[in-house]
Design a protein around this motif. Structure first.
Motif, short mmCIF file in Angstrom:
data_model
loop_
_atom_site.label_atom_id
_atom_site.label_comp_id
_atom_site.label_asym_id
_atom_site.label_seq_id
_atom_site.Cartn_x
_atom_site.Cartn_y
_atom_site.Cartn_z
N ARG A 45 39.44 34.24 35.79
CA ARG A 45 39.55 32.79 35.68
C ARG A 45 38.84 32.11 36.85
NH1 ARG A 45 44.52 32.87 34.64
NH2 ARG A 45 45.34 32.45 36.73
N LEU A 46 39.00 32.65 38.05
CA LEU A 46 38.33 32.07 39.22
C LEU A 46 36.81 32.22 39.09
CD1 LEU A 46 38.80 30.84 42.12
CD2 LEU A 46 38.39 33.15 42.95
N LEU A 47 36.35 33.40 38.68
CA LEU A 47 34.92 33.66 38.60
C LEU A 47 34.26 32.98 37.40
CD1 LEU A 47 34.80 37.44 39.63
CD2 LEU A 47 34.42 35.41 41.04
N SER A 48 35.07 32.39 36.53
CA SER A 48 34.49 31.63 35.42
C SER A 48 33.83 30.35 35.91
CB SER A 48 35.56 31.30 34.38
OG SER A 48 36.50 30.35 34.89
N ARG A 49 34.19 29.91 37.10
CA ARG A 49 33.56 28.75 37.72
C ARG A 49 32.37 29.23 38.55
NH1 ARG A 49 37.49 27.31 35.01
NH2 ARG A 49 38.76 25.46 35.40
N PRO A 50 31.28 28.48 38.60
CA PRO A 50 30.13 28.89 39.42
C PRO A 50 30.48 28.84 40.90
CG PRO A 50 29.81 26.66 38.56
CD PRO A 50 31.04 27.21 37.88
N ASN A 51 29.93 29.77 41.67
CA ASN A 51 30.14 29.72 43.12
C ASN A 51 28.81 29.41 43.80
OD1 ASN A 51 28.94 32.22 44.61
ND2 ASN A 51 29.81 33.08 42.72
N PRO A 52 28.87 28.84 45.01
CA PRO A 52 27.64 28.37 45.65
C PRO A 52 26.95 29.38 46.57
CG PRO A 52 29.53 27.60 46.89
CD PRO A 52 30.07 28.41 45.73
N PHE A 53 27.44 30.62 46.62
CA PHE A 53 26.99 31.57 47.63
C PHE A 53 25.81 32.42 47.16
CE2 PHE A 53 31.67 31.08 48.00
CZ PHE A 53 31.70 30.39 49.20
N ALA A 54 25.09 33.00 48.14
CA ALA A 54 24.03 33.95 47.81
C ALA A 54 24.61 35.18 47.15
CB ALA A 54 23.26 34.33 49.08
N SER A 55 25.77 35.62 47.60
CA SER A 55 26.55 36.67 46.95
C SER A 55 28.00 36.42 47.27
CB SER A 55 26.11 38.06 47.42
OG SER A 55 26.42 38.26 48.79
N PHE A 56 28.86 36.90 46.37
CA PHE A 56 30.29 36.61 46.52
C PHE A 56 31.08 37.81 46.03
CE2 PHE A 56 34.25 34.62 44.71
CZ PHE A 56 34.81 34.27 45.92
N ALA A 57 31.91 38.39 46.91
CA ALA A 57 32.76 39.52 46.57
C ALA A 57 34.22 39.12 46.79
CB ALA A 57 32.41 40.73 47.42
N ILE A 58 35.08 39.56 45.90
CA ILE A 58 36.49 39.23 46.00
C ILE A 58 37.33 40.49 45.84
CG2 ILE A 58 36.57 38.65 43.55
CD1 ILE A 58 38.80 36.65 44.19
N ASP A 59 38.38 40.60 46.64
CA ASP A 59 39.34 41.69 46.51
C ASP A 59 40.69 41.15 46.97
OD1 ASP A 59 40.55 44.34 46.35
OD2 ASP A 59 38.52 45.14 46.55
#
Length: 293
Positions: free
Chosen positions: A87-101
């Protein structure tokens, strides 16, 4: 901006924190935002994340538009739930790369710089997490309803339960049980009404009271702290059995509960090399290196 920049984000239930470092590890800026447990509405979460990021960038003399050149890693409360991450990643993010854990994973990354070791989080909830030879595993941390042993919420709930015993005459009363019941005017109906809407954080607010009375040698306070320490010890022991050579403690109850732990566990405790924000930065570094050809 030719050298890469790395942003670590610690996303929690009450606030979000961000830290910006350059490729050499120099601190450039930090910022804070609002509630950001990713089980919340994604728009609210992203607003909290970006608020913290803007403040960190501003302190580094950068603009929000510079986020597109920055590699970010985030440790998030609620990230163990795949649907919340999606659900969070369904929104665009502004970063060059983005990792979540999960926030446990980034706390472990910071504590041991990605090496072998385990962490035990003792706060409102509890969770054990360890990594050995690149294999990571949780012990506990499955939620207040069925887990969170040794936590502030668990201690608070047990306090109320045993105060009911004392009220009924099923167990001896003590100054602690008397003090607690007095807060509810010695009326169990009032207590039960409160329990009906209580959240883990509400229970956890009674943990300092238990510690205070335990330090006065109150029998009930001591019994509750001994039980909490035994629960925490079971988590720690399993982490060590899985091969972790050392243990780091985190959370508001970590230091208060530490003296109650048995010596064999205390002897394995070491200070963390870094915190969860730097762990999130390491997560971002690892993810960005994998993206490179």
């Amino acid at each position: 901006m030719s050298n890469p920049l790395f942003l670590g984000i610690d996303s929690g239930g009450t606030k979000c924190r961000a830290r910006l470092r350059d490729a050499d590890g120099a601190l450039l800026g930090e910022g804070t935002g609002g509630p950001s447990n990713i089980r919340l509405d994604p728009d609210l979460v992203w607003n909290s994340i970006l608020t913290a990021c803007r403040e960190a960038l501003a302190k580094a003399g950068l603009q929000e538009g510079d986020l597109k050149t920055i590699h970010a890693g985030m440790g998030a409360a609620g990230a163990g739930q795949a649907t919340a991450v999606e659900r969070l990643l369904s929104r665009p993010n502004p970063f060059a790369s983005f990792a979540i854990d999960t926030d446990a994973h980034t706390a472990w990354l910071g504590a041991f710089n990605g090496g072998d070791g385990a962490i035990l989080i003792l706060g409102t909830g509890s969770c054990g997490y360890g990594g050995v030879n690149g294999q990571c595993r949780y012990v506990g941390g499955w939620g207040f309803e069925i887990s969170d042993e040794g936590s502030g919420a668990y201690i608070g709930r047990e306090l109320l339960r045993r105060c009911v015993w004392a009220h009924d005459g099923r167990a001896p009363s003590s100054p602690l049980s008397d003090a607690l019941l007095a807060q509810f005017n010695d009326d169990l109906e009032t207590l039960v009404d409160w329990v009906g809407s209580a959240r883990p954080g509400d229970y956890a607010r009674y943990a300092p009271l238990v510690l205070e009375y335990a330090n006065r040698r109150d029998p009930l306070g001591m019994a509750l702290m001994e039980d909490a320490a035994a629960d925490a010890t079971r988590i720690a022991t399993r982490l060590l059995e899985l091969g972790a050579p050392a243990l780091c403690l985190f959370g508001g109850l970590a230091e208060p509960l530490r003296p109650w732990l048995p010596p064999p566990v205390q002897q394995t405790i070491v200070p963390p090399q870094a915190d969860a924000l730097d762990g999130a930065i390491l997560l971002g570094r690892i993810a960005s290196s994998r993206r490179q050809p």
